[in-house]
Design an enzyme around this catalytic site. Structure first.
Site, short mmCIF file in Angstrom:
data_model
loop_
_atom_site.label_atom_id
_atom_site.label_comp_id
_atom_site.label_asym_id
_atom_site.label_seq_id
_atom_site.Cartn_x
_atom_site.Cartn_y
_atom_site.Cartn_z
CB ILE A 602 54.68 27.12 -59.01
CG1 ILE A 602 55.61 26.24 -59.83
CG2 ILE A 602 53.29 26.55 -58.92
CD1 ILE A 602 55.85 24.89 -59.20
N GLY A 603 56.66 29.67 -60.32
CA GLY A 603 57.90 30.38 -60.04
C GLY A 603 58.53 30.87 -61.32
N GLY A 605 62.26 33.02 -62.76
CA GLY A 605 63.52 33.65 -62.39
C GLY A 605 64.39 33.73 -63.62
N GLY A 608 64.13 30.88 -66.15
CA GLY A 608 62.89 30.63 -66.88
C GLY A 608 61.71 30.50 -65.94
CB VAL A 610 59.02 26.48 -62.30
CG1 VAL A 610 58.70 25.03 -61.91
CG2 VAL A 610 60.51 26.66 -62.44
CE LYS A 624 64.74 26.10 -64.30
NZ LYS A 624 65.67 25.87 -63.21
CG ASP A 729 73.64 26.64 -61.82
OD1 ASP A 729 74.23 27.40 -61.01
OD2 ASP A 729 72.63 26.98 -62.44
#
Ligand SMILES: *[C@@H]1O[C@H](CO)[C@@H](O)[C@H](O)[C@H]1NC(C)=O
Ligand SMILES: *[C@@H]1O[C@H](CO)[C@@H](O)[C@H](O)[C@H]1NC(C)=O
Ligand SMILES: *[C@@H]1O[C@H](CO)[C@@H](O)[C@H](O)[C@H]1NC(C)=O
Ligand SMILES: *[C@@H]1O[C@H](CO)[C@@H](O)[C@H](O)[C@H]1NC(C)=O
Ligand SMILES: *[C@@H]1O[C@H](CO)[C@@H](O)[C@H](O)[C@H]1NC(C)=O
Ligand SMILES: *[C@@H]1O[C@H](CO)[C@@H](O)[C@H](O)[C@H]1NC(C)=O
Ligand SMILES: *[C@@H]1O[C@H](CO)[C@@H](O)[C@H](O)[C@H]1NC(C)=O
Ligand SMILES: *[C@@H]1O[C@H](CO)[C@@H](O)[C@H](O)[C@H]1NC(C)=O
Ligand SMILES: *[C@@H]1O[C@H](CO)[C@@H](O)[C@H](O)[C@H]1NC(C)=O
Length: 897
Positions: A602-603, A605, A608, A610, A624, A729
């Site tokens: 689903i994602g 970047g 890493g 997800v 993740k 972060d």
């Protein structure tokens, strides 16, 4: 009448006398019975003594049949045997009124108090077992006053401390002295050497002050069993030990013994078991270890032994167990050792041993671990009971035996790093129990037999670094592997669908002919299965046609590239996936690993990928996957694990629940609760990106409540965790939203710790993401929770302006941009506030939050508010009770410098 009175008085006096006399003459059987009843009462009537009941009608010696009681033929109690009876309390002084007692066994009760000196009164005592109780204090120095008939004394597994007194060397008839597992923290006496009847001496597991074994122990001519594991022994094993002619069992493991073993050892006794493992012993194993012809067990692992294995092992038919791993042994293993028919365990790994294995291993052998040596020759063809066979990194050659059904009990088979050639036999499907199968780095060729796919217990499969060809069998999709490595072969075709998982993204590398329609595997896309093949063969033909010298060069280059690549892969120790969970789980690591498919992605970047994984129970988790191209060094790994441990135990409404962490050598999977509305940045900034925008607009009240939720989460981490946890972060992509837009903080810099693992120490590993990074991160490693306040300030600016953190135009970052515009204009609403939330009703709130954002992004950490203060301001803004709050303009101007 007077006479009767006189007799009565006399009788009374006698009775009193007998009560008071210290050397009481023996009690009558009836009095002994009463003593037992008092004893029962003293111990508060434990249920196990229910049968101890007096009955008017019963005979005077009825108690001789009570549970645990034995009497002599003339009706006197000789034996009280009450082990494992839940008896609580001390031993009463009256016990030795039973003068004929020879045996007392109170093993494994809850006897408390000091060593009961009243037992000295039991002058006929031969056997005393007070082991597994709660006795404390020291053994009294006058212990020699105990019955001289004592043959057996056990005080094991109590809490005795101090010295073992020299007086213990004066128990003339003692045969067994059992003092292990106490808290003796002083010395043990050389006088023990005087106990000429002693057969069994157990002193193991006591924190003695470091001491050498006394020479005097060599005088124990009847000693059969000496057990001194973990007793803080240092120095040499005395030479006098060779003379212990009755010795059968010697266990001196887990000490700091150095120097060399007595060379004559084993020649003068019928030695059975020998354990000196976990010491610092050097030199050779004594040549005559098996000279007595009775040796069953040689355990000497984790030492510094050199030289050859003793020749006496050649005719050691009784041998059952040999564990000499982790030494520096050399030379051939005595070849006739393998004919010992009772041999079950051979652990010799990590030496420099050589030799060959017999065609047929002894029938009973179940564990054969000889990895990292110099064994050569062929793999045996029969081993009916072998369960563990680890022979990695030797020089075995020849082929894998064709009929593996003669290895049907194998659980682990590791032949990595040998010279084995030929194919993998189809009979491999006979290994029904095999759990780990590692045939990597050999010269295996041919196809992978489909039967591998039907091994029901297999979890780790490594066939990398061979010359295997053909396609990966479809059947392998059915395996439940936590580790798969087929890299560096010549496999071709499409990776079966069931193996296209992000968990296996390193599993297929360096197979030029392999392809995958899924991108999670780092393989080229398939241009149709056969096209891939044709392509390779066409290329091959072409290169042959136009080849010549140039081809030779290319080929050599290619070989080098492949070899380097292979080396690189070899160096990455993938290791199997390991699960650390923080919540009671309804899933296994396999379930998660299988779910790392492209459909679930689903994602992705910088940090890493997800994945969204629906578990069997209908529960959804977000996983993740972070890959650190290098193994973390141990300090960073510890730091990472520490943070994971803290996060795993936090239960707070505004912090995303970390359910588990699954890791192998190079990747980590963080399993989180799934958040339906994903991350805040997708809602705020979708218009700047190609991603499809979510339908709902985030109105101001929603944005404010998101800010408050996130602030609560950070506040909790800063103030309620001990030690405080700095996120390091904070950014809008780490603020996740549940189905009702409740905000939860995620990640806590875990991803960044891994991504930055390759950078040198000097580069701060706490540095945040671009646009969110507090200025001090650039010049010092000593940062505190104010870096989170900075990051959160940027999020507040995003919420109010709708701009991205790095989107500050000429000014650089959003924080700089906001500051510049705030300085230049008195009218915030114009050109600063996000169009989507421009609503007169909220102007004051928005202004307040914007200013708070500016304050939080001040350059000086100490000038930034704490998260607690930030939260207060946000909550006040929500209640709109104040029209103009927060710091005034001048203060802001000051704070920025
Ligand atoms: C003492 O009693 C126990 C059990 O009641 C028995 O096993 C043991 O042999 C007895 N010992 C002697 C010396 O009679
Ligand atoms: C001690 O006795 C209990 C029963 O009272 C038993 O469950 C336990 O296994 C015994 N422990 C040992 C070490 O014998
Ligand atoms: C038993 O011994 C205790 C303590 O040693 C003593 O006080 C008591 O009088 C004795 N009882 C009998 C019946 O001899
Ligand atoms: C019991 O003890 C008494 C007194 O110590 C002694 O006279 C007697 O001989 C003993 N009986 C036995 C069977 O040991
Ligand atoms: C038994 O031992 C206790 C304590 O050592 C002592 O005080 C007592 O006099 C002794 N009793 C008998 C009957 O020997
Ligand atoms: C015995 O020692 C252990 C370990 O030091 C301790 O945990 C335990 O409480 C002690 N028990 C008693 C009865 O002193
Ligand atoms: C051996 O000695 C070292 C250093 O003196 C000590 O740290 C270690 O605990 C000792 N090991 C054993 C098993 O006694
Ligand atoms: C093992 O022996 C070597 C010399 O043979 C020595 O350098 C080394 O320190 C020893 N190691 C231990 C743990 O005693
Ligand atoms: C092998 O073990 C069995 C059972 O323990 C034993 O009876 C037999 O004597 C042993 N054989 C040898 C050669 O030691």
């Amino acid at each position: 009448m007077a006479n009767i009175k006189a007799i009565a008085t006399l009788f009374f006096t006698l009775t009193i006398f007998s009560y008071l006399s210290p050397k009481a003459s023996s009690l009558t059987p009836e009095q002994e019975k009463q003593t037992l009843l008092q004893l029962k009462n003293f111990w508060r009537n434990p249920t196990s003594l229910q049968s101890w009941k007096d009955n008017k009608k019963s005979s005077t010696t009825a108690h001789c049949n009570w549970f645990g009681i034995t009497c002599s033929s003339d009706g006197f109690i000789t034996n009280i045997s009450l082990p494992n009876q839940n008896i609580y309390g001390p031993i009463p002084d009256s016990l030795c009124n039973l003068t004929n007692l020879t045996h007392i066994n109170l093993y494994n009760n809850s006897i408390s108090g000091q060593f009961p000196k009243s037992l000295y009164n039991c002058s006929n005592l031969e056997y005393l077992n007070l082991g597994q109780n709660y006795l404390v204090g020291t053994i009294p120095s006058d212990i020699n006053r105990i019955s001289s008939s004592l043959v057996y004394l056990s005080l094991e597994a109590n809490n005795f401390s101090g010295d073992i007194p020299p007086g213990i060397g004066q128990l003339p008839n003692i045969q067994s002295l059992i003092l292990n597992n106490n808290l003796f923290n002083g010395s043990f006496p050389a006088e023990l050497g005087q106990l000429s009847s002693l057969q069994t001496l157990w002193l193991a597991y006591n924190p003695f002050t470091p001491a050498t074994i006394p020479q005097e122990f060599g005088k124990l001519k009847n000693l059969r069993f000496l057990w001194m594991t973990k007793a803080n022994l240092v120095g040499n094993i005395p030479d006098s030990f060779s003379k212990l002619s009755a010795l059968q069992h010697l266990d001196l493991s887990i000490n700091n013994l150095t120097g060399v073993l007595p060379s004559e050892f084993g020649k003068h006794s019928k030695l059975w078991e020998f354990d000196v493992s976990n010491n610092r012993i050097s030199g050779e194993l004594p040549a005559g270890l098996c000279a007595g012809g009775t040796l069953t067990s040689v355990v000497a692992f984790n030492n510094n032994l050199t030289g050859r294995l003793p020749d006496s092992l050649n005719h050691c038919v009784t041998l059952d167990n040999i564990q000499v791993y982790n030494n520096k042994l050399t030379g051939d293993v005595p070849s006739r050792m393998w004919s010992a028919m009772n041999l079950t365990t051979v652990m010799m790994h990590d030496n420099q041993l050589s030799g060959t294995l017999p065609e047929k291993l002894p029938w009973n052998i179940s564990r054969l671990q000889i990895a990292n040596n110099r064994f050569s020759g062929k793999i045996p063809s029969t081993a009916g009971n072998l369960q563990v066979f680890e022979a990695a990194n030797n020089q075995f050659s020849g082929e894998i035996p064709g009929n593996l059904s003669s290895f049907s009990r194998l659980q682990t088979l590791s032949l990595r790093g040998n010279q084995i050639s030929g194919g993998i036999p189809g009979s491999i499907s006979a290994l029904r129990f095999v759990n780990i199968l590692d045939l990597s780095d050999n010269h295996l060729s041919g196809e992978i037999p489909a039967g591998i796919g039907s091994l029901p217990s297999l979890t780790k499969l490594d066939l990398s670094g061979n010359e295997l060809t053909g396609e990966i069998p479809q059947k392998m999709s059915e395996l439940k592997l936590t580790f798969l490595n087929l890299s560096s072969n010549q496999l071709s075709g499409e990776v079966p669908a069931g193996l296209r998982s992000g968990a296996y993204d390193e599993s297929f590398l360096a197979n030029p002919g392999l392809c995958s329609p899924s991108t999670v595997l780092n393989l080229r896309a398939c241009g149709g299965q056969s096209a891939g093949k044709n392509h390779t063969s066409v290329a091959l033909i072409l290169s042959f046609v136009f080849g010549g010298l140039a081809l030779l060069g290319t080929a050599l280059f290619a070989i080098r590239v492949i070899r380097d690549y292979k080396r690189r892969i070899d160096r990455i120790d993938l290791g199997p996936w390991k699960l650390t969970s923080f919540h009671s789980l309804d899933f296994t690591e396999e379930r998660i690993l299988k779910g790392l498919t492209e459909e679930n992605l689903i994602g992705s970047g910088g940090g890493g990928q997800v994945y969204k994984i629906v578990l069997r129970a209908g529960e959804i988790v977000a996983v993740k996957k972070i890959r650190n191209s290098k193994k973390l060094d141990s300090r960073r790994e510890n730091e990472f694990q520490a943070k994971v441990q803290i996060l795993g135990t936090i239960r707070q409404a505004n912090i995303v629940k970390l359910i588990a962490c699954i890791s192998n050598g190079v990747s980590k999977l963080l399993v989180y609760e799934y958040m339906h509305n994903k991350s805040l940045d997708r809602w705020l900034h979708a218009k700047h990106r190609s991603e499809s925008r979510e339908n709902v607009k985030l109105d101001w009240p929603t944005r404010l409540s998101i800010a408050i939720g996130a602030a609560k989460g950070l506040c909790y981490m800063h103030n309620d965790c001990n030690p405080a946890v700095v996120h390091s972060d904070v950014k809008s992509s780490n603020i996740l939203l549940d189905d009702e837009f409740g905000a939860k903080i995620a990640d806590f810099g875990l991803a960044r710790m891994l991504v930055n693992a390759n950078e040198p120490e000097s580069v701060s590993i706490v540095a945040g993401s671009i646009g969110y990074m507090a200025p001090e991160c650039g010049y010092t490693r000593k940062v505190n929770e104010k870096v989170d306040v900075y990051g959160f300030g940027v999020v507040l600016l995003e919420l109010t302006t709708g701009r991205e953190a790095r989107d500050g135009g000429d000014e650089g970052s959003l924080a700089d941009w906001a500051w510049q515009h705030f300085q230049d204009s008195n009218q915030l609403i114009d050109g600063i506030i996000d169009d989507e939330i421009k609503n007169p009703a909220y102007v004051h709130e928005i202004e307040t939050v914007f200013k708070l954002g500016i304050l939080c992004t001040g350059k000086t950490p100490s000038m930034r508010p704490t998260m607690k203060q930030v939260l207060q301001v946000l909550e006040m803004a929500r209640f709109r009770s104040i029209t103009r709050i927060g710091p005034d303009r001048d203060f802001l101007l000051y704070s920025r410098t």
